[in-house]
Write an enzyme that holds these catalytic residues in place. Sequence first.
Site, PDB file in Angstrom:
ATOM      1  N   HIS A  37       7.391  -2.426   8.016  1.00  0.00           N
ATOM      2  CA  HIS A  37       6.992  -1.168   8.325  1.00  0.00           C
ATOM      3  C   HIS A  37       8.016  -0.290   9.246  1.00  0.00           C
ATOM      4  O   HIS A  37       8.519   0.982   9.177  1.00  0.00           O
ATOM      5  CB  HIS A  37       5.750  -0.858   9.332  1.00  0.00           C
ATOM      6  CG  HIS A  37       4.573  -1.525   8.704  1.00  0.00           C
ATOM      7  ND1 HIS A  37       3.871  -2.735   9.120  1.00  0.00           N
ATOM      8  CD2 HIS A  37       3.933  -1.037   7.491  1.00  0.00           C
ATOM      9  CE1 HIS A  37       2.840  -2.863   8.430  1.00  0.00           C
ATOM     10  NE2 HIS A  37       2.845  -1.974   7.303  1.00  0.00           N
ATOM     11  N   GLN A  61     -10.153   0.666  -0.103  1.00  0.00           N
ATOM     12  CA  GLN A  61      -9.307  -0.071  -0.789  1.00  0.00           C
ATOM     13  C   GLN A  61      -9.663  -1.450  -0.842  1.00  0.00           C
ATOM     14  O   GLN A  61      -8.913  -2.434  -1.166  1.00  0.00           O
ATOM     15  CB  GLN A  61      -7.906   0.255  -0.542  1.00  0.00           C
ATOM     16  CG  GLN A  61      -7.411  -0.130   0.988  1.00  0.00           C
ATOM     17  CD  GLN A  61      -5.970   0.550   0.978  1.00  0.00           C
ATOM     18  OE1 GLN A  61      -5.589   1.284   1.310  1.00  0.00           O
ATOM     19  NE2 GLN A  61      -5.114  -0.273   1.044  1.00  0.00           N
ATOM     20  N   ARG A 187      -0.838  -9.624   6.675  1.00  0.00           N
ATOM     21  CA  ARG A 187      -2.019 -10.555   6.562  1.00  0.00           C
ATOM     22  C   ARG A 187      -1.294 -12.027   6.697  1.00  0.00           C
ATOM     23  O   ARG A 187      -1.996 -13.221   6.653  1.00  0.00           O
ATOM     24  CB  ARG A 187      -2.255 -10.502   4.910  1.00  0.00           C
ATOM     25  CG  ARG A 187      -3.150  -9.312   4.486  1.00  0.00           C
ATOM     26  CD  ARG A 187      -3.881  -9.749   3.139  1.00  0.00           C
ATOM     27  NE  ARG A 187      -5.057  -8.888   3.135  1.00  0.00           N
ATOM     28  CZ  ARG A 187      -5.001  -7.533   2.573  1.00  0.00           C
ATOM     29  NH1 ARG A 187      -3.895  -7.078   1.956  1.00  0.00           N
ATOM     30  NH2 ARG A 187      -6.221  -6.662   2.280  1.00  0.00           N
TER      31      ARG A 187
HETATM   32  O1  PAF Z   1       0.338  -0.340   2.170  1.00  0.00           O
HETATM   33  C1  PAF Z   1      -0.480   0.082   2.829  1.00  0.00           C
HETATM   34  O2  PAF Z   1      -0.650  -0.416   3.954  1.00  0.00           O
HETATM   35  C2  PAF Z   1      -1.759   0.746   2.276  1.00  0.00           C
HETATM   36  O3  PAF Z   1      -2.242   0.338   1.027  1.00  0.00           O
HETATM   37  C3  PAF Z   1      -1.853   2.501   2.549  1.00  0.00           C
HETATM   38  C4  PAF Z   1      -0.569   2.794   1.356  1.00  0.00           C
HETATM   39  C5  PAF Z   1      -1.452   2.650   3.661  1.00  0.00           C
HETATM   40  C6  PAF Z   1      -2.855   3.044   1.948  1.00  0.00           C
HETATM   41  O4  PAF Z   1      -4.065   2.860   2.770  1.00  0.00           O
END
Ligand code: PAF
Length: 305
Positions: A37, A61, A187
Site C-alpha cells: 500500500h 466483498q 492477511r
Molecule cells: O484490494 C483491496 O484492499 C480491496 O479489495 C479494495 C479495492 C479496497 C475494495 O474494498
Amino acid sequence: MKIIKKVDKMKTYAKIMKKENKLIGFIPTMGYLHEGHLSLMRTARKQTDTVITSIFVNPLQFGPDEDFKKYPRNIKKDEELARQCGVDVMFYPENEDMYPEGFATYINVEGLTEGLCGKSRAGHFRGVTTVVMKLFEIVKPDIAYFGQKDAQQAFVIKKMIEDLRMDITMKIMPIAREESGLAMSSRNAYLTKPEKKEAGILFTSLKLAEESVNSGEKDPKKIIKKMRDSISASSASAKIDYISIVDTKSLKEVRDISGEVLIALAVFIGKTRLIDNIIINTEKSEEGYKNVGTPKERNTVQGRA
Ligand code: PAF
C-alpha cells in the site's frame, strides 16, 4: 493529514480540490497497511497534487464463511504510516454511511469475474466493484492506484472503468514482496511463523513456472503440474485452491503459452488463503522473457492502463 469520516464531507473536499484544478490521486484500501500500500501512496504523492487514501473493510466483498470479522485492523498505525507517505486525506467511512438501510444498487462486471478467485469466492468481485465505484464517486480521483497482487481485481476494475467510460486513469503497480518472496498482504498477519516460512512456496512455484516458460515450455498443463508437485513436495499443509494460466485480456485459460499470460494461484497455508501471480510476456524480449529477478524488479505492469 486530514481524517474524514463522513461521505458528504469527503465529497465536499473532493469538489473543492477539483475546483482548484488539483489532480487527485486515490489509493483505496482495507487498511492494515503494508509496504505494498505504502509504495502506491508514495507513487501517488509524486504523480498527483492531492493524495487521498480510504480505509474501509468492505463487508460486501466477504462471503458468509470468510474473515470479515477478524480481518486485521489497526487504524492508529495506519494513520501514522499514511502520514509518513505524505497522504493528504485519510477517508475512513462507516458502514452505515456507505451502505445505508435499503441499499440495493450493485455493480457487476461479467466474464472476467467468473474464473480464478471468482470461482471460489462467489459475489466477491460484485462487492469489490460496487464499493470501488462508490468510492470513485465520492473521491472523484483522476488517478487510482492498485496493486498487481490482486491481479484479477485490478483487471476487473480496469474493465469497469473502460466500460463505463469513467475519467479515471488506473495504475497497476508491482507486487511488494518479503525477502522470502512472499507477496505482502494484510492477511499475512494470520500466519504463524512456520506458516509464513512455508508460504514462500507460492513465489517459488511461480518462479519455477517462469523458468519453464523461459526454457521453452509451452504447455500450461505441464507447467501447472510442476507447480503443484513443487508445492506438495515442500509443504504438507498447503492446500491448493487453484493454479491457472490465463490470457491477460480475457482471463480465460490458455491452451499454449504465447503472448502475455497471467499465472495465478490461490493456496491455503493452514487456514489462511493466500494469492499470488506473475505476468509473463513471451514476446517482449529477443533473448526470451526474463522475469526472474529481485523482488523489486519483478512483475511491473505499471502504466498498463
Ligand atoms: O484490494 C483491496 O484492499 C480491496 O479489495 C479494495 C479495492 C479496497 C475494495 O474494498
